[in-house]
Scaffold this motif. Structure first.
Motif, PDB file in Angstrom:
ATOM      1  N   ILE A 273       0.850  -1.206   0.000  1.00  0.00           N
ATOM      2  CA  ILE A 273       0.000   0.000   0.000  1.00  0.00           C
ATOM      3  C   ILE A 273       0.884   1.254   0.000  1.00  0.00           C
ATOM      4  O   ILE A 273       0.596   2.229  -0.703  1.00  0.00           O
TER       5      ILE A 273
ATOM      6  N   SER B 264       0.727   4.047  -2.863  1.00  0.00           N
ATOM      7  CA  SER B 264       0.394   5.424  -2.459  1.00  0.00           C
ATOM      8  C   SER B 264       1.517   6.376  -2.873  1.00  0.00           C
ATOM      9  O   SER B 264       1.258   7.462  -3.405  1.00  0.00           O
TER      10      SER B 264
ATOM     11  N   GLY C 190      -4.173   3.900  -3.477  1.00  0.00           N
ATOM     12  CA  GLY C 190      -3.610   3.540  -2.177  1.00  0.00           C
ATOM     13  C   GLY C 190      -4.580   3.864  -1.041  1.00  0.00           C
ATOM     14  O   GLY C 190      -4.686   3.117  -0.072  1.00  0.00           O
TER      15      GLY C 190
ATOM     16  N   TRP D 134      -7.265   1.156  -0.869  1.00  0.00           N
ATOM     17  CA  TRP D 134      -6.740  -0.111  -0.331  1.00  0.00           C
ATOM     18  C   TRP D 134      -6.516   0.011   1.172  1.00  0.00           C
ATOM     19  O   TRP D 134      -6.838  -0.897   1.935  1.00  0.00           O
ATOM     20  N   ASP D 135      -5.972   1.167   1.568  1.00  0.00           N
ATOM     21  CA  ASP D 135      -5.677   1.377   2.984  1.00  0.00           C
ATOM     22  C   ASP D 135      -6.973   1.401   3.797  1.00  0.00           C
ATOM     23  O   ASP D 135      -7.069   0.774   4.857  1.00  0.00           O
TER      24      ASP D 135
ATOM     25  N   ALA E 110      -2.984  -6.922  -0.581  1.00  0.00           N
ATOM     26  CA  ALA E 110      -2.769  -5.644   0.119  1.00  0.00           C
ATOM     27  C   ALA E 110      -3.969  -5.253   0.976  1.00  0.00           C
ATOM     28  O   ALA E 110      -3.813  -4.759   2.090  1.00  0.00           O
ATOM     29  N   ALA E 111      -5.169  -5.465   0.455  1.00  0.00           N
ATOM     30  CA  ALA E 111      -6.376  -4.979   1.155  1.00  0.00           C
ATOM     31  C   ALA E 111      -7.014  -6.060   2.026  1.00  0.00           C
ATOM     32  O   ALA E 111      -8.081  -5.834   2.588  1.00  0.00           O
TER      33      ALA E 111
END
Ligand code: L3W
Ligand code: SF4
Length: 428
Positions: free
Chosen positions: A55, A59, A74, A77-78, A125-126
């Protein structure tokens, strides 16, 4: 239809391509070809970096969504990764239906494993356990190639349990096909469609990152957005941001169509001017004059021939009163009938409105009617009254429609009236 007409790849095999580097070069059915050209290196890097590391890279690369709204990837996802509710879902929006848009089709048909690898990285990532690829129903060749890619990825443990031997990371992908409705590309309408309801948008907020598919935190990304991720992880975010401009980083795909000598999908760095892009595509056919370029699609705006030095960036397009949208560059030369063209756009929005909210359901009909009278110069109409009606209806749709379709249904028509002088032309 699997072997139907293919999208044009005028740059196939050219050096320096990032997003299109395999398209038209490798066998899209071969996982070995994919791996031999760097495939799955990015997923390995992602597994080493960990979800927060991925992430951070995305980003820092300042990757913005390529589906039209340019939201920072980003951040999506964050926000999803941080939601305590489980499971999380990933949706790849492959319902490419904006008139004049065919870039995602090219990626899916030319480099399907890249789409699958990119989805897997996003899922990692997520914190998503499952991904849905929502595919435009009219893309049978992409369907065939993506099914093949998913099945081969599963065989080699690039999908499934403990992917690439990474303990605890399990992720799989299911394809869902649209059935011809443009509105089903709106992210919340996709959720309804997958869940078995009518394909109608939901009100936002709550945003999908919080409450999306099946009411769970969901990341929705466009195909092209996702395909940038392996590029970022392979090159590193610093190298990635050296391409493009401060506000618009990386490479961008544009779909050139209309009165242009070499139509097709072109990859250029953000910041390339519209004139340079048109030159790449050979300009208007010999002996013709450029009349206008519709930038950003039916929801976008027109650019005049004296504005071709416009840099193709998110910020410059916004400043010029248009948008890059999903990358539409539709060229009109002096043989084009602007009135008919605008009527086609109005008919498209009237057809594709889901009818759920009044401003859009009624507004798109009234817009088409008024435009019809204006273009046809019907005896009972006074042009000034129809122009005023168009503006009022357009403003109401923009201000009070639930989703992007109604909010943008007046953009191109307003732009033709004001920027191309069609209001004066029609009033004569
Ligand atoms: C978390 C927040 N997430 C916004 C997310 C939102 C969505 C994205 C953009 O698309 C565009 C239009 C046309 N916390 C958030 C947040 N998000 N605030 O960011 O959201 P939004 O609402 O600005 O736009 P949208 O409705 O997703 C509208 C373009 O789409 N369009 C057509 C596109 C067609 C194609 C195609 O055929 N391939 O892409 C037509 O209108 O440019 O700007 O994910 O959840 N606070
Ligand atoms: Fe449906 Fe149009 Fe309302 Fe969107 S704006 S929800 S397409 S009626």
């Amino acid at each position: 239809h699997v072997d139907g007409e293919r999208a044009e790849v005028p740059q196939a095999g050219s050096p320096g391509l990032r997003l299109l580097k395999r398209v038209g070069v490798v066998d899209p059915e071969s996982l070995d070809d994919y791996r031999a050209t760097g495939g799955y290196h990015a997923l390995r890097t992602a597994l080493l970096l960990g979800p927060s590391g991925v992430i951070r890279e995305v980003s820092d690369a300042k990757l913005m969504g390529r589906g039209g709204a340019a939201f920072p990837t980003g951040r999506k996802w964050d926000a999803t990764a941080k939601q305590p509710v489980r499971p999380h879902y990933l949706v790849c929006n492959a319902d490419e239906s904006e008139p004049g848009t065919f870039k995602d089709r090219l990626l899916m048909e030319g480099d399907p494993f890249a789409v699958i690898e990119s989805m897997t990285i996003a899922g990692f990532a997520a914190g998503c356990s499952r991904g849905y690829l929502y595919l435009r129903g009219e893309y049978p060749r992409a369907l065939h190639l993506l099914r093949n890619a998913i099945s081969k990825a599963r065989e080699r443990n690039f999908l499934g349990e403990n992917i690439m031997g990474h303990e605890g990371f399990s992720f799989d992908i299911e394809i869902r096909r649209g059935a011809g409705a443009y509105i089903c590309g709106e992210e919340t309408a996709i959720f309804n469609s997958i869940e078995g309801f009518r394909g109608e948008p939901r009100s936002k907020p709550p945003f999908p990152v919080e409450k999306g598919l099946f009411g769970k935190p969901t990341v929705v990304n466009n195909v092209e957005t996702l395909v940038n991720v392996p590029v970022i992880l392979t090159e590193g975010c610093e190298a990635y941001t050296r391409v493009g401009t401060e506000g618009s980083t990386g490479p961008k795909l544009f779909c050139l169509s209309g009165n242009v000598s070499r139509p097709g999908v072109y990859e250029v760095p953000f910041g390339t001017t519209l004139g340079e892009l048109l030159d790449l595509a050979g300009g208007v056919p010999p002996g013709r004059e450029l009349r206008a370029v519709l930038l950003g699609g039916a929801a976008g705006g027109f650019v005049r021939p004296d504005e071709l030095d416009l840099p193709l960036t998110l910020e410059d397009a916004r400043a010029a009163g248009t948008t890059l949208g999903s990358g539409v560059v539709l060229v009109l030369d002096d043989t084009a009938d602007l009135g008919s063209f605008l009527l086609r756009i109005a008919a498209f929005f009237r057809d594709e409105s889901c009818g759920q909210c009044v401003p859009c359901r009624i507004g798109t009909v009234r817009q088409e009617e008024a435009l019809h009278r204006l273009v046809g110069k019907r005896p009972l109409s006074t042009s000034a009254a129809d122009l005023q009606l168009l503006r009022e209806v357009g403003q109401v749709m923009r201000d009070s429609s639930i989703c992007g379709l109604g909010q943008t249904a007046w953009n191109a028509i307003e732009s033709a009236l004001d920027r191309l002088g069609y209001a004066e032309e029609a009033a004569k």
